[in-house]
Design a protein around this motif. Structure first.
Motif, short mmCIF file in Angstrom:
data_model
loop_
_atom_site.label_atom_id
_atom_site.label_comp_id
_atom_site.label_asym_id
_atom_site.label_seq_id
_atom_site.Cartn_x
_atom_site.Cartn_y
_atom_site.Cartn_z
N LEU A 24 0.81 -1.21 0.00
CA LEU A 24 0.00 0.00 0.00
C LEU A 24 0.85 1.26 0.00
CD1 LEU A 24 -2.99 -0.85 2.35
CD2 LEU A 24 -2.72 -1.23 -0.08
N GLY A 25 2.14 1.13 0.29
CA GLY A 25 3.04 2.27 0.20
C GLY A 25 2.73 3.39 1.18
N VAL A 26 2.32 3.05 2.39
CA VAL A 26 2.02 4.08 3.39
C VAL A 26 3.31 4.81 3.78
CG1 VAL A 26 1.07 4.52 5.68
CG2 VAL A 26 0.09 2.72 4.24
N LYS A 27 3.25 6.14 3.82
CA LYS A 27 4.46 6.95 4.07
C LYS A 27 4.40 7.70 5.40
CE LYS A 27 5.94 5.90 -0.08
NZ LYS A 27 7.04 4.93 -0.25
N GLU A 28 3.44 7.37 6.26
CA GLU A 28 3.25 8.16 7.48
C GLU A 28 3.99 7.56 8.67
OE1 GLU A 28 -0.96 7.99 7.72
OE2 GLU A 28 -1.28 9.48 6.15
N VAL B 191 -11.46 2.47 14.15
CA VAL B 191 -10.29 2.78 14.98
C VAL B 191 -10.45 4.18 15.57
CG1 VAL B 191 -7.79 3.11 15.00
CG2 VAL B 191 -8.80 1.31 13.58
N THR B 192 -10.38 4.28 16.89
CA THR B 192 -10.54 5.56 17.57
C THR B 192 -9.27 6.01 18.30
OG1 THR B 192 -11.38 4.46 19.57
CG2 THR B 192 -13.00 5.12 17.91
N SER B 193 -8.22 5.19 18.25
CA SER B 193 -7.04 5.44 19.09
C SER B 193 -5.91 6.19 18.38
CB SER B 193 -6.50 4.11 19.60
OG SER B 193 -6.22 3.23 18.51
N ALA B 194 -6.06 6.52 17.08
CA ALA B 194 -5.00 7.20 16.32
C ALA B 194 -3.65 6.50 16.51
CB ALA B 194 -4.89 8.66 16.72
N PRO B 195 -3.54 5.22 16.16
CA PRO B 195 -2.28 4.48 16.37
C PRO B 195 -1.16 5.03 15.52
CG PRO B 195 -3.76 3.22 14.97
CD PRO B 195 -4.55 4.38 15.46
N LEU B 196 0.06 4.97 16.05
CA LEU B 196 1.23 5.38 15.27
C LEU B 196 1.56 4.30 14.25
CD1 LEU B 196 3.70 7.00 17.83
CD2 LEU B 196 1.89 8.07 16.48
N TYR B 197 1.95 4.75 13.07
CA TYR B 197 2.34 3.81 12.02
C TYR B 197 3.76 3.34 12.29
CZ TYR B 197 3.54 1.98 7.44
OH TYR B 197 3.96 1.16 6.41
N VAL B 198 3.94 2.03 12.47
CA VAL B 198 5.24 1.47 12.86
C VAL B 198 5.99 0.85 11.69
CG1 VAL B 198 4.47 1.09 15.23
CG2 VAL B 198 4.25 -0.76 13.54
N GLY B 199 5.44 0.97 10.48
CA GLY B 199 6.14 0.44 9.31
C GLY B 199 5.56 -0.85 8.79
N ASP B 200 6.34 -1.54 7.99
CA ASP B 200 5.94 -2.80 7.36
C ASP B 200 5.47 -3.79 8.42
OD1 ASP B 200 5.86 -5.30 6.11
OD2 ASP B 200 7.61 -4.91 4.87
#
Length: 275
Positions: free
Chosen positions: A28-32, A47-56
């Motif tokens: 999906l190529g997420v860059k965040e 999702v209500t918790s705004a999780p941090l994107y930790v990568g692949d």
């Protein structure tokens, strides 16, 4: 909790648990990276918790994971090579989720770890009810010979991987009452598919209905365009009857949990006009 992938996220959300971190499919190529991820396909509205994107999802950033101080990391066994490192960050559960019936076995295990056994029982009961209701709505399709395939498009647009009953997608369609069309014996070199066939070989199967899953970075629109441009594909009985349907891999092949079961079943009913 950290969910490494949409399958893990589906399991956690179904049990009423919100993650602090999330890893997505690399395709999906997420860059965040390192920021709250807001665009989670098909599951984001829950999702209500705004999780941090930790990568692949298979190779997450361990430093970022550690900074989140999770109580538990949940993922799939595709990440087994990273398991020792993940388990040093927090207790880690990696499940097999690609096959029919996998999530129904994994959910109670996760529920016990979280002390939510009652919630798991309710989720399982609801999923059975959703499937039973859909099967009844699809009565005119019962016993129809269905070919279920992946297609990645591009250079491989004329190559189709046939899915059997052990695959999550194939198994779901079989549960809904379709009779899967299978070309001989399975190919042992394909970990998740059944057998890869050229578009020419599909003609010998001549199914009543075809479900094409746009895999990799392919899209349903591109898969449909390639199918319609293929003279050989258009010769199939299903094509002539207008019974070829195109679906995204993210929904019908990557999430593979109780929420995905409901959403995919709803999409199948919508496309077949069985509401």
């Amino acid at each position: 909790m950290v969910a490494l992938g949409p399958h893990a996220l589906d399991l956690l959300l179904s049990l009423g648990v919100q993650p602090v971190g999330y890893g997505e499919a690399a395709q999906l190529g997420v860059k965040e990276f390192g920021s709250p991820i807001r665009q989670i396909k098909y599951l984001g509205s829950r999702v209500t918790s705004a999780p941090l994107y930790v990568g692949d999802r298979f190779k997450p950033n361990l430093e970022l994971l550690a900074s989140l101080k999770p109580d538990l990391i949940v993922g799939e066994d595709f990440a087994s090579a990273a398991y020792p490192a993940l388990n040093r960050v927090a207790p880690t559960l990696l499940f097999t989720g690609t096959h029919s019936g996998d999530w129904q076995k994994s959910l109670p295990v996760l529920a016990r770890a979280l002390g939510r056994e009652d919630r798991a029982a309710a989720v399982l009961a609801r999923s059975r009810a959703v499937t039973d209701e859909a099967r009844a709505a699809l009565t005119p399709w019962q016993g129809q010979r269905a070919l279920v395939v992946w297609n990645s498009g591009g250079a491989n647009r004329d190559l189709y991987t046939v899915l059997g009953p052990k695959d999550w997608t194939g198994g779901l369609l079989q549960d809904l009452g379709f009779r899967l069309v299978l070309p001989g014996s399975p190919d042992p070199t394909l970990a998740e598919g059944y057998r890869a066939l050229s578009v020419e070989a599909l003609g010998a199967l001549d199914p009543d209905v075809v479900f094409v899953v746009a895999s990799g970075t392919n899209t349903p629109a591109r898969a449909a365009s390639d199918w319609k441009a293929s003279a050989l594909a258009q010769r199939l009985r299903a094509s002539r009857a207008g019974r070829v349907y195109f679906m995204p891999i993210q929904l019908v092949g990557r999430i593979r949990g109780p929420i995905a079961t409901e959403l995919t079943t709803r999409e199948i009913r919508r496309q077949l006009g069985a509401r």
